[in-house]
Design an enzyme around this catalytic site. Sequence first.
Site, PDB file in Angstrom:
ATOM      1  N   HIS A   4       2.024   4.119   1.527  1.00  0.00           N
ATOM      2  CA  HIS A   4       0.700   4.301   0.911  1.00  0.00           C
ATOM      3  C   HIS A   4      -0.398   3.998   1.914  1.00  0.00           C
ATOM      4  O   HIS A   4      -0.272   3.117   2.749  1.00  0.00           O
ATOM      5  CB  HIS A   4       0.534   3.425  -0.335  1.00  0.00           C
ATOM      6  CG  HIS A   4       0.852   1.984  -0.113  1.00  0.00           C
ATOM      7  ND1 HIS A   4       2.144   1.508  -0.062  1.00  0.00           N
ATOM      8  CD2 HIS A   4       0.058   0.912   0.093  1.00  0.00           C
ATOM      9  CE1 HIS A   4       2.129   0.205   0.150  1.00  0.00           C
ATOM     10  NE2 HIS A   4       0.868  -0.186   0.257  1.00  0.00           N
ATOM     11  N   HIS A  49      -4.424   2.944   1.993  1.00  0.00           N
ATOM     12  CA  HIS A  49      -5.539   2.414   1.211  1.00  0.00           C
ATOM     13  C   HIS A  49      -6.831   3.089   1.662  1.00  0.00           C
ATOM     14  O   HIS A  49      -7.075   3.218   2.865  1.00  0.00           O
ATOM     15  CB  HIS A  49      -5.712   0.914   1.462  1.00  0.00           C
ATOM     16  CG  HIS A  49      -4.527   0.064   1.118  1.00  0.00           C
ATOM     17  ND1 HIS A  49      -4.479  -0.743   0.004  1.00  0.00           N
ATOM     18  CD2 HIS A  49      -3.335  -0.116   1.751  1.00  0.00           C
ATOM     19  CE1 HIS A  49      -3.322  -1.397  -0.025  1.00  0.00           C
ATOM     20  NE2 HIS A  49      -2.607  -1.025   1.020  1.00  0.00           N
TER      21      HIS A  49
END
Length: 133
Positions: free
Chosen positions: A99, A101
């Site tokens: 992931h 951010h």
Amino acid sequence: MEDCIFCKIASGEIQGLRIYENDETLAFMDIAGDVDGHILVIPKKHCKNILDCDSETLSAVANTVKMVSDHLTKNCGYDGVNILNASDESAGQSVPHFHIHIIPRKRDDGIDAWPIFEGAKEDIQTVFDKVKM
Ligand code: 5GP
Ligand code: ZN
């Protein structure tokens, strides 16, 4: 992947605030509540982090990061973004599904989104000799 929280969010098994998605990627709100507008971009296909990610998946994630960042700055009143990633537990990764951010930023918002390091332990030439490709 079974028992992966972000795979479950990607599939819809667990609810998430979905900002944008396409066949390969999903952008959704981070639940941390630590900073306004904290967004995560993930591949729908499980991979652990950037070290474990094929280039096609990585490029799909990068394109979605760019698309969401453009949207935040063109349509949502933000001036810029911080783009952050932790790959591996050694780097502080807590959820083992790749992931990125996105932290939306406004000028003078007072947010400190950059790590404060405590000083290099090795001299720059030593590290350069180690990492040069
Ligand atoms: P990391 O520490 O791995 O870079 O970041 C993991 C992020 O995932 C954290 O910012 C954390 O708040 C977020 N997170 C963990 N569990 C969930 C969840 O169930 N839903 C959402 N939307 N975010 C989560
Ligand atoms: Zn996963």
